[in-house]
Design a protein around this motif. Structure first.
Motif, mmCIF file in Angstrom:
data_model
loop_
_atom_site.group_PDB
_atom_site.id
_atom_site.type_symbol
_atom_site.label_atom_id
_atom_site.label_comp_id
_atom_site.label_asym_id
_atom_site.label_seq_id
_atom_site.Cartn_x
_atom_site.Cartn_y
_atom_site.Cartn_z
ATOM 1 N N GLN A 1 0.853 -1.201 0.000
ATOM 2 C CA GLN A 1 0.000 0.000 0.000
ATOM 3 C C GLN A 1 0.886 1.248 0.000
ATOM 4 O OE1 GLN A 1 -2.939 -0.443 3.261
ATOM 5 N NE2 GLN A 1 -2.698 -2.635 3.004
ATOM 6 N N ALA A 2 1.959 1.197 0.792
ATOM 7 C CA ALA A 2 2.879 2.337 0.855
ATOM 8 C C ALA A 2 3.593 2.528 -0.481
ATOM 9 C CB ALA A 2 3.886 2.135 1.982
ATOM 10 N N MET A 3 3.930 1.417 -1.151
ATOM 11 C CA MET A 3 4.574 1.510 -2.469
ATOM 12 C C MET A 3 3.631 2.163 -3.485
ATOM 13 S SD MET A 3 5.685 -1.506 -5.089
ATOM 14 C CE MET A 3 4.017 -1.515 -5.787
ATOM 15 N N LYS B 1 1.187 4.188 -2.829
ATOM 16 C CA LYS B 1 1.071 5.611 -2.468
ATOM 17 C C LYS B 1 2.269 6.404 -2.984
ATOM 18 C CE LYS B 1 1.289 8.636 1.579
ATOM 19 N NZ LYS B 1 1.112 9.815 0.735
ATOM 20 N N LYS B 2 3.475 5.875 -2.744
ATOM 21 C CA LYS B 2 4.689 6.616 -3.095
ATOM 22 C C LYS B 2 4.833 6.773 -4.609
ATOM 23 C CE LYS B 2 9.554 6.934 -1.802
ATOM 24 N NZ LYS B 2 9.600 7.941 -0.746
ATOM 25 N N THR B 3 4.327 5.790 -5.366
ATOM 26 C CA THR B 3 4.471 5.840 -6.820
ATOM 27 C C THR B 3 3.238 6.433 -7.502
ATOM 28 O OG1 THR B 3 3.626 3.579 -6.974
ATOM 29 C CG2 THR B 3 6.012 3.834 -6.838
#
Lengths: 232, 232
Positions: free
Chosen positions: A132-134, A136-138
Motif C-alpha cells: 500500500q505504501a509503495m 502511495k509513493k508511486t
C-alpha cells in the motif's frame, strides 16, 4: 485498458495454483504475462525493458505466493532495481502516476486465521501495508487484493468462481460493481461460439442465463427508481 | 546472552551506516555478525549452517536498509529457505520458541514522514507487520525496533548516542529500562582502561560521570520509596 501481470514464484511450473491462473488468461492483446523467474533465471533484471513494460500498461499486478507475508526474493529485487528515483518517485518520478496496482495472493492457510486471535494473528490488510505504501509513493491507485486461500482444497465450483473473479480482476474497470460484472458475463456469453457447445440444450441454458441476468437488472433498476423517488 | 546479527545489504562495504554499526561491535564472543551477501555471494543459502546458527543464539536481529518497506532480496530468500516447517513452525517446529527477535532499520527519510499525512503515509509499526507476524508464528518475542533515520545527516553527538543505543540493543536484557542503561554505562566506564585515556583530566571526567549516575540512582530510589509509602 492494458494489464501487466508480474508473476514471481521460485518454481512456477510446479505450482498448481499459478498454472491454473496462467492457463486461463485470454490471448486478446490486452494482457501481458511476465514471469520474472522465467525471464531472468540468472536474477539480473533488465531495467530499461522493465520500465518500458510499466509505461505501456495501465494496471500493474503482482501475483505471488504469500511466503512469510511478502513476495519471493526476485520480485523484491525487481522493486529495488526497477522502481527508481526520478522514474517511480521523487523529482519528475511520475511515470506510474494514475496507474492501478493490485495484488493476486496465493495463501496457504484459511482466511479466518488472518485476524487477531487467529493462527497468523494479522489481517491481509495489515500484512500488505508495504505494498500500500509503495502504491502511495508511486502515485498508483491501490486495488482491493484478490486473495486465494488454500487453493488445493477448492471444489470444482469454487475453482470456476475463482476463474471468473480472476478474469474480472485483470480486465474490468474499477470499482468492480454488480452492473459491470453482469455486463462482463453477458459479453462472455455473447462471445461463446454456439458451434462448440456439446448439445443444443447447452445453447439454450446460455440463452436462458443471459435472459435471467437482463431480467434481474431491469428489476433492480426499477427498484432503484422507486427508492430514488421515495419522499423522505 | 548470545546475539546473532543478520545483515543484508546489496553493497554492504559501500554503506556508511552499515560500516559504522559493524565496526562498533565488541569482540566479546557474545555477538555473531553474519553478513548474508558476503557469506553467500552466489545467493545459495546453506540451510544446515543457518539453522545451527539460529539454535546457538538467544536474540536474532535483522539489520538492513528499509528499501520499499522491506528487506533486500537475499534476506527474504533466507527467510523462505531457512525458516522451514518442523523447524520454525508447524509440528515440532519449536526451535525458535522463546528467543528474541529485533529489527535494526536504516531509513532514508525523516521519522515524521512515517505517519498518516506524511510523505510515506504509514508508520514503522504498520510497515513491519510482516516481521511481527513472523515473530509470532515462530514463537519469538518481538522487540521494539531500532530505527535509524537519515544516517548521513546525523551530527557527531547523535552518532555517539546511536552507538550507545545500538550496543544496548544488541546486548542488554529486555525490556531496556533506565536502571539497566545505567548499569550498562557504569560497566563500560569500569572497563575503560585508565592508561589509554589522553589526559588525567579525562579519567577524572569518567569518574565524575560514574558518581553522577550513582547519585541520580540513589535519589530516584529514594523518590520511589516515598511514592510507595504514600498513603492514597
Amino acid at each position: 485498458m492494458k494489464t501487466l501481470i508480474i508473476v514471481s514464484h521460485p518454481t512456477v511450473e510446479e505450482s498448481g495454483s499459478q498454472q491454473f491462473l496462467i492457463q486461463s488468461l485470454p490471448d486478446d492483446g490486452e494482457i501481458t504475462l511476465h514471469v520474472l523467474e522465467q525471464t531472468y533465471p540468472e536474477g539480473e533484471i533488465d531495467l530499461e525493458k522493465e520500465q518500458a513494460l510499466l509505461r505501456e500498461h495501465d494496471r500493474i499486478l503482482f501475483q505471488f505466493p504469500f511466503y512469510w507475508y511478502s513476495s519471493p526474493p526476485l520480485l523484491k529485487k525487481w522493486q529495488d532495481d526497477v522502481l527508481t528515483d526520478h522514474f517511480a518517485f521523487g523529482y519528475r518520478g511520475t511515470k506510474l502516476h494514475g496507474k492501478e496496482f493490485g495484488l493476486v495472493l496465493i495463501i496457504g492457510l484459511p482466511e479466518k486465521e488472518y485476524q487477531t486471535g487467529g493462527e497468523e494473528g494479522f489481517s491481509i490488510s495489515e500484512l500488505t501495508k508495504p505494498y500500500q505504501a509503495m502504491a502511495k509513493k508511486t502515485g498508483m491507485t491501490y486495488l482491493k487484493p484478490l486473495t486465494i486461500f488454500q487453493f488445493p482444497y477448492l471444489t470444482e465450483p469454487e475453482k470456476k468462481a475463482l476463474l471468473i473473479a480472476y478474469q474480472q480482476y485483470i480486465s474490468l474497470p474499477q470499482p468492480i460493481s454488480l452492473k459491470r460484472k453482469e455486463d462482463w458475463v453477458l459479453d462472455q456469453l455473447a462471445k461463446t461460439s454456439k458451434e462448440t457447445l456439446p448439445t443444443e440444450g447447452a445453447a439454450f441454458v446460455l440463452e436462458a442465463a443471459a435472459e435471467a441476468i437482463e431480467d434481474n437488472r431491469m428489476e433492480l433498476d426499477e427498484l432503484r427508481l422507486h427508492i430514488d423517488n421515495y419522499d423522505v
